[in-house]
Scaffold this active site. Structure first.
Site, short mmCIF file in Angstrom:
data_model
loop_
_atom_site.label_atom_id
_atom_site.label_comp_id
_atom_site.label_asym_id
_atom_site.label_seq_id
_atom_site.Cartn_x
_atom_site.Cartn_y
_atom_site.Cartn_z
N ASP A 6 -2.16 -29.53 -3.33
CA ASP A 6 -0.97 -28.69 -3.17
C ASP A 6 0.18 -29.28 -3.98
O ASP A 6 0.25 -30.51 -4.16
CB ASP A 6 -0.53 -28.64 -1.70
CG ASP A 6 -1.53 -27.94 -0.81
OD1 ASP A 6 -2.46 -27.31 -1.32
OD2 ASP A 6 -1.35 -28.04 0.43
N LYS A 7 1.07 -28.43 -4.41
CA LYS A 7 2.28 -28.90 -5.08
C LYS A 7 2.97 -29.92 -4.17
O LYS A 7 3.10 -29.70 -2.97
CB LYS A 7 3.22 -27.71 -5.34
CG LYS A 7 4.49 -28.09 -6.03
CD LYS A 7 5.39 -26.90 -6.20
CE LYS A 7 6.69 -27.36 -6.85
NZ LYS A 7 7.75 -26.39 -6.70
#
Length: 193
Positions: A6-7
């Site tokens: 995930d970012k």
């Protein structure tokens, strides 16, 4: 790229050097032959480890969010308590499946969202009487407190079992140190009462 993070999640991920290697690694991931472990700091005090076995799909109304959804894809997250704090818990998590935002969604679903999670965590929750250091640390932690710390797989060509470890980054070290100090101060105050 074989799988993604995930970012703003830090740590280890797999990138293949060739298309045949990528094909084999993706197959190993789908067959659950790749082990991925994470460390996280969550809101609330958890008493024991366990697992969350809830399907994940797109959120009903927020299309950029994921949610536990009866029509979603199977998702299983194992977790165990590494360290207790006054109002937070440090966890070690292992993915059995790899859905988008899986750890973040599962932890929020069991009412223990990740510290700093902009999508699933809500506003920072400050323990009553928290030290200034902890308040500042929690308010300024601007990403989910999640780090991919261990990765184990079988090499797609040589078939050698390989394992990598990565220590948690400095921002999480500072967060954990602030939580430890706050817990220590709170316990000392309780001893005086």
């Amino acid at each position: 790229i074989v799988h993604r993070l995930d970012k703003d999640t830090t740590g280890l991920m797999v990138v293949a050097k060739s298309v045949p290697a990528q094909t084999r690694l993706v197959a190993a991931l789908q067959q659950r032959n790749v082990t991925r472990e994470y460390e996280a700091v969550v809101v609330g005090t958890m008493t024991a480890g366990g697992l969350v076995d809830k399907p994940i799909g797109r959120h009903y109304t927020k299309r950029t969010h994921m949610a536990v959804h009866p029509m979603g894809k199977p998702a299983i997250t194992h977790y165990r308590v590494m360290e207790h704090f006054r109002a937070h818990t440090r966890l070690r998590l292992r993915l059995e499946t790899g859905r988008t935002h899986q750890i973040r969604v599962h932890m929020a679903h069991i009412m223990h969202p990740l510290v700093g999670d902009p999508l699933y965590g809500g506003r920072p929750r400050l323990p009553k009487g928290a030290s200034e250091t902890l308040v500042e640390c929690l308010r300024s932690f601007d990403r989910q407190a999640l780090h991919a710390t261990m990765l184990r797989l079988t090499h797609p060509i040589t078939e050698e079992v390989m394992e990598w470890h990565r220590p948690i980054p400095e921002d999480m070290v500072q967060l954990i140190d602030a939580l430890r100090e706050d817990t220590k101060q709170f316990e000392e105050q309780m001893d005086w009462l």
